[in-house]
Design an enzyme around this catalytic site. Structure first.
Site: not given
Ligand code: UDP
Ligand code: MG
Length: 142
Positions: A10, A50, A58, A86, A92, A103, A116, A119, A130
Protein backbone atom coordinates in the site's frame (compact mmCIF):
# COMPACT_ATOMS: atom_id res chain seq x y z
CA UNK A 1 -1.61 -27.33 -2.93
CA UNK A 2 0.10 -24.57 -4.87
CA UNK A 3 -2.14 -21.55 -5.32
CA UNK A 4 -1.97 -17.89 -6.23
CA UNK A 5 -2.95 -14.82 -4.24
CA UNK A 6 -2.90 -11.07 -4.73
CA UNK A 7 -0.75 -8.81 -2.58
CA UNK A 8 -0.66 -5.02 -2.59
CA UNK A 9 2.10 -2.99 -1.00
CA UNK A 10 0.00 0.00 0.00
CA UNK A 11 1.03 3.67 -0.40
CA UNK A 12 2.40 3.98 3.15
CA UNK A 13 5.03 1.26 2.71
CA UNK A 14 5.88 2.33 -0.85
CA UNK A 15 6.48 5.84 0.54
CA UNK A 16 8.67 4.36 3.29
CA UNK A 17 10.74 2.55 0.62
CA UNK A 18 9.92 -0.88 2.06
CA UNK A 19 8.96 -2.73 -1.14
CA UNK A 20 12.03 -4.94 -0.95
CA UNK A 21 11.56 -5.74 2.72
CA UNK A 22 8.01 -6.86 2.06
CA UNK A 23 9.08 -9.00 -0.89
CA UNK A 24 11.81 -10.55 1.27
CA UNK A 25 9.19 -11.70 3.75
CA UNK A 26 7.36 -13.47 0.94
CA UNK A 27 10.49 -15.05 -0.50
CA UNK A 28 11.72 -16.19 2.90
CA UNK A 29 8.36 -17.94 3.31
CA UNK A 30 8.79 -19.70 -0.04
CA UNK A 31 6.26 -17.61 -1.91
CA UNK A 32 7.29 -16.60 -5.43
CA UNK A 33 6.48 -13.29 -7.07
CA UNK A 34 5.04 -14.41 -10.44
CA UNK A 35 3.55 -11.03 -11.41
CA UNK A 36 4.42 -7.53 -10.25
CA UNK A 37 3.74 -3.92 -11.17
CA UNK A 38 3.92 -0.48 -9.65
CA UNK A 39 0.90 1.68 -10.36
CA UNK A 40 -1.13 4.68 -9.26
CA UNK A 41 -4.72 3.63 -8.56
CA UNK A 42 -7.49 5.92 -9.79
CA UNK A 43 -10.39 6.66 -7.48
CA UNK A 44 -12.59 4.43 -9.61
CA UNK A 45 -10.14 1.52 -9.44
CA UNK A 46 -9.84 1.81 -5.66
CA UNK A 47 -13.63 1.97 -5.27
CA UNK A 48 -14.13 -1.07 -7.49
CA UNK A 49 -11.36 -3.06 -5.87
CA UNK A 50 -12.80 -2.48 -2.38
CA UNK A 51 -16.46 -2.58 -3.47
CA UNK A 52 -17.31 -5.11 -0.76
CA UNK A 53 -16.62 -2.36 1.81
CA UNK A 54 -18.59 0.40 0.05
CA UNK A 55 -21.18 0.66 2.83
CA UNK A 56 -18.63 0.76 5.65
CA UNK A 57 -17.91 4.05 7.44
CA UNK A 58 -14.21 3.88 6.60
CA UNK A 59 -14.72 3.44 2.83
CA UNK A 60 -14.06 7.06 1.84
CA UNK A 61 -10.86 7.24 3.87
CA UNK A 62 -9.73 3.89 2.53
CA UNK A 63 -10.19 5.01 -1.08
CA UNK A 64 -8.43 8.33 -0.35
CA UNK A 65 -5.53 6.48 1.23
CA UNK A 66 -5.21 3.87 -1.52
CA UNK A 67 -5.04 6.65 -4.14
CA UNK A 68 -2.66 8.86 -2.12
CA UNK A 69 0.45 7.47 -3.84
CA UNK A 70 1.77 4.53 -5.84
CA UNK A 71 1.16 0.92 -4.87
CA UNK A 72 2.89 -2.29 -5.92
CA UNK A 73 0.54 -5.13 -6.87
CA UNK A 74 1.90 -8.65 -6.93
CA UNK A 75 0.75 -12.16 -7.67
CA UNK A 76 2.29 -14.56 -5.16
CA UNK A 77 2.45 -18.27 -5.82
CA UNK A 78 3.19 -21.17 -3.48
CA UNK A 79 1.81 -23.78 -1.12
CA UNK A 80 -1.18 -22.33 0.74
CA UNK A 81 -0.25 -18.92 -0.61
CA UNK A 82 -3.51 -17.27 0.46
CA UNK A 83 -3.30 -18.17 4.13
CA UNK A 84 0.47 -17.90 4.23
CA UNK A 85 0.29 -14.31 2.98
CA UNK A 86 -2.46 -13.46 5.48
CA UNK A 87 -0.30 -14.88 8.28
CA UNK A 88 2.73 -12.88 7.14
CA UNK A 89 0.59 -9.71 7.00
CA UNK A 90 -0.87 -9.91 10.53
CA UNK A 91 -4.11 -8.47 11.89
CA UNK A 92 -5.91 -5.64 10.08
CA UNK A 93 -5.09 -3.21 12.89
CA UNK A 94 -1.28 -3.13 13.08
CA UNK A 95 -1.45 -2.36 16.79
CA UNK A 96 -3.22 -5.70 17.34
CA UNK A 97 -0.96 -7.65 14.99
CA UNK A 98 1.59 -10.16 16.27
CA UNK A 99 5.23 -9.16 16.48
CA UNK A 100 7.10 -10.36 13.41
CA UNK A 101 4.23 -9.69 11.02
CA UNK A 102 4.54 -7.07 8.28
CA UNK A 103 1.81 -4.91 9.77
CA UNK A 104 3.29 -4.97 13.26
CA UNK A 105 6.89 -4.51 12.20
CA UNK A 106 6.35 -1.70 9.68
CA UNK A 107 3.00 -0.06 10.52
CA UNK A 108 2.37 -0.16 14.26
CA UNK A 109 1.66 3.22 15.80
CA UNK A 110 -0.12 4.51 12.69
CA UNK A 111 -3.21 6.49 13.65
CA UNK A 112 -4.99 5.93 10.34
CA UNK A 113 -6.23 2.33 10.26
CA UNK A 114 -6.28 2.36 6.46
CA UNK A 115 -2.50 2.73 6.48
CA UNK A 116 -1.69 -0.85 7.34
CA UNK A 117 0.98 -1.52 4.75
CA UNK A 118 -0.33 -4.44 2.78
CA UNK A 119 -3.40 -6.04 1.26
CA UNK A 120 -3.84 -9.79 0.79
CA UNK A 121 -6.69 -11.79 -0.73
CA UNK A 122 -8.75 -13.53 1.95
CA UNK A 123 -10.13 -16.54 0.00
CA UNK A 124 -9.63 -18.34 -3.29
CA UNK A 125 -12.66 -16.52 -4.74
CA UNK A 126 -11.20 -13.14 -3.76
CA UNK A 127 -7.79 -14.15 -5.05
CA UNK A 128 -9.19 -15.02 -8.47
CA UNK A 129 -11.19 -11.81 -8.70
CA UNK A 130 -8.36 -9.61 -7.41
CA UNK A 131 -5.67 -11.13 -9.63
CA UNK A 132 -7.90 -10.69 -12.70
CA UNK A 133 -8.60 -7.11 -11.58
CA UNK A 134 -4.95 -6.14 -12.07
CA UNK A 135 -3.30 -8.71 -14.32
CA UNK A 136 -3.72 -10.16 -17.79
CA UNK A 137 -2.93 -13.85 -18.04
CA UNK A 138 0.23 -13.19 -20.06
CA UNK A 139 1.63 -10.94 -17.31
CA UNK A 140 1.75 -13.82 -14.83
CA UNK A 141 4.64 -16.19 -15.42
CA UNK A 142 5.05 -19.08 -13.00
N1 UDP B 1 -9.91 -0.58 7.24
C1 UDP B 1 -10.07 0.63 7.89
N2 UDP B 1 -10.81 0.68 9.04
C2 UDP B 1 -11.40 -0.43 9.57
C3 UDP B 1 -11.27 -1.65 8.89
C4 UDP B 1 -10.51 -1.69 7.73
O1 UDP B 1 -9.54 1.64 7.46
O2 UDP B 1 -12.06 -0.33 10.61
C5 UDP B 1 -9.14 -0.63 6.00
C6 UDP B 1 -7.77 -1.29 6.18
O3 UDP B 1 -6.86 -0.65 5.29
C7 UDP B 1 -8.04 -2.71 5.70
C8 UDP B 1 -9.04 -2.48 4.57
O4 UDP B 1 -9.85 -1.41 5.03
O5 UDP B 1 -6.84 -3.34 5.28
C9 UDP B 1 -9.91 -3.65 4.21
O6 UDP B 1 -10.53 -4.13 5.39
P1 UDP B 1 -10.57 -5.69 5.71
O7 UDP B 1 -11.53 -5.88 6.82
O8 UDP B 1 -10.82 -6.44 4.45
O9 UDP B 1 -9.10 -5.98 6.28
P2 UDP B 1 -7.88 -6.82 5.68
O10 UDP B 1 -8.45 -7.97 4.89
O11 UDP B 1 -7.08 -5.88 4.82
O12 UDP B 1 -7.10 -7.28 6.87
MG1 MG C 1 -9.86 -7.89 3.36
Amino acid sequence: MSEKTLSIVKPDLVAKNKIGEVVKRFEDAELRVVGMKRMQLSQQQAEQFYAEHSERPFFGELVDFMTSGPVVVQVLEGENAIKKNRDLMGATNPNNADEGTIRYDFCRGNEDLSANGVHGSDSSESAQREIAFFFQAQDIVS
